[in-house]
Design a protein around this motif. Structure first.
Motif, mmCIF file in Angstrom:
data_model
loop_
_atom_site.group_PDB
_atom_site.id
_atom_site.type_symbol
_atom_site.label_atom_id
_atom_site.label_comp_id
_atom_site.label_asym_id
_atom_site.label_seq_id
_atom_site.Cartn_x
_atom_site.Cartn_y
_atom_site.Cartn_z
ATOM 1 N N UNK A 105 0.941 -1.139 0.065
ATOM 2 C CA UNK A 105 -0.188 -0.126 0.025
ATOM 3 C C UNK A 105 0.722 1.044 -0.198
ATOM 4 N N UNK A 106 0.185 2.239 -0.549
ATOM 5 C CA UNK A 106 1.371 3.496 -0.816
ATOM 6 C C UNK A 106 0.686 4.584 0.224
ATOM 7 N N UNK A 107 1.517 5.061 0.883
ATOM 8 C CA UNK A 107 0.518 6.266 2.069
ATOM 9 C C UNK A 107 0.843 7.671 1.640
ATOM 10 N N UNK A 108 2.470 7.253 0.797
ATOM 11 C CA UNK A 108 2.945 8.837 0.982
ATOM 12 C C UNK A 108 3.510 8.931 -0.786
ATOM 13 N N UNK A 109 2.323 9.120 -1.839
ATOM 14 C CA UNK A 109 3.108 9.387 -2.778
ATOM 15 C C UNK A 109 2.431 10.303 -3.573
ATOM 16 N N UNK A 110 2.551 11.749 -3.993
ATOM 17 C CA UNK A 110 1.391 12.788 -4.887
ATOM 18 C C UNK A 110 1.107 12.044 -6.130
ATOM 19 N N UNK A 111 -0.393 11.251 -6.407
ATOM 20 C CA UNK A 111 -0.453 10.355 -8.165
ATOM 21 C C UNK A 111 -1.335 11.652 -8.987
ATOM 22 N N UNK A 112 -1.785 13.242 -8.397
ATOM 23 C CA UNK A 112 -2.134 13.956 -9.027
ATOM 24 C C UNK A 112 -1.655 14.171 -10.278
ATOM 25 N N UNK A 113 -1.082 14.259 -10.877
ATOM 26 C CA UNK A 113 -0.412 14.216 -12.263
ATOM 27 C C UNK A 113 0.238 13.270 -12.705
#
Length: 317
Positions: free
Chosen positions: A202-210
């Motif tokens: 599980x990813x907890x801290x990664x900006x996926x918005x772009x």
């Protein structure tokens, strides 16, 4: 040749680039879509068992053996091992049980042999983050199991992935597979699942918005010819690099080496010499669909290698 780690242990992950892939955010809300990543990550894992890390003559132990018990006493950590070792006599016949390739094996040994073995339960190395599922932030990476020596699919107690910076690349040459190294940065996710097709967590801290979302391809939609891999080869974002798919296996059940690939991008070949250690898990896309990930290199021709179908990596989710 299975892509193993270039640094600290025997597994690795790597990434490629050719055009920015984060240029167009999407709002798709569909379980048929994934976000291919391509970032180089550092993987750190605490194993469920102590593991043999060295080998020597006149020993039945092999590198990668997991220590299950000594004289029917379960060994959970190094403290258990050290305490029990101190109670054993020099001439005592000692019965040890190890786990090797998911099979429990009994070994007769003595205290002198056990004192020579380097046991630990930590593995660490570099690999490529393949995808994140936008529905639940589950991730997949590596595209083959984390393994050491003769032990495949090592049981993981706690595993963590972190972002990296200051990447360096040792190029591959015929007969020698190079590697990617870097410096560990921030923690971004955790995992316990170490399968035949990589790690999942599980990813907890990664900006996926772009990041751009890609539809998951059916195996029958994959075709020979041009495709791309998404890989980070510097401190910036991953980019696309051009590859060719040379042939495709007709697999009805999960297997490795679904398709044979060849890197043809001149920029990437100049930078890496082909596939290097650390590129395991590099996502492969074709016709705006994610089709799989790089899983193996061919040592005698590092410009070529193999990829595994994305559907096999998703098994069990």
């Amino acid at each position: 040749m299975n892509l193993k780690k270039c640094f600290l242990t025997t597994f690795l992950i790597y990434f490629l680039s050719i055009g920015f892939i984060y240029s167009e955010p999407t709002t798709k809300n569909d379980s048929n879509y994934l976000i291919p990543i391509g970032n180089i990550t550092q993987i750190d894992a605490e194993l469920q068992y102590l593991m043999v890390r060295n080998n020597f003559t006149d020993s039945s132990f092999k590198i990668g053996d997991s220590l299950v018990s000594i004289n029917n006493n379960e060994i959970k950590n190094y403290s258990d091992f050290s305490s029990l070792l101190n109670t054993l006599s020099e001439n005592e016949n000692i019965k040890v049980q190890v786990l090797r390739n998911n099979e429990k094996i009994d070994i007769d040994t003595n205290k002198e042999i056990l004192e020579k073995i380097n046991f630990n339960n930590i593995v660490s190395g570099f690999a490529t983050l393949t995808y994140v599922n936008p529905q639940n932030n589950n991730f997949g990476a590596v595209a083959h199991p984390i393994s050491v020596g003769f032990n495949k699919n090592l049981p993981i107690k706690n595993g963590y992935i972190s972002s990296t910076s200051n990447l360096t690349i040792d190029k591959s040459y015929k007969g020698t597979v190079g590697c990617i190294n870097g410096e560990k940065n921030e923690f971004i996710g955790d995992f316990k699942d170490n399968s035949s097709f990589g790690i999942k967590g599980t990813i907890h801290k990664l900006d996926l918005s772009k990041f751009k979302q890609y539809k998951i391809a059916q195996l029958g939609e994959v075709k020979t010819g041009k495709a791309s891999i998404l890989l980070q080869t510097s401190n910036g974002e991953p980019r696309e690099y051009e590859i060719n798919i040379l042939n495709i296996k007709k697999q009805r059940n999960p297997e490795s080496k679904t398709f044979k690939i060849e890197i043809i991008d001149k920029e990437l070949l100049q930078l890496t010499g082909g596939i290097v250690q650390g590129m395991s898990g590099t996502p492969i896309v074709q016709d705006d669909k994610i089709i799989g990930a790089v899983s193996h290199a061919i040592e005698n021709n590092p410009a070529t290698g193999y990829g595994v179908y994305i559907g096999w990596m998703l098994e069990g989710e």
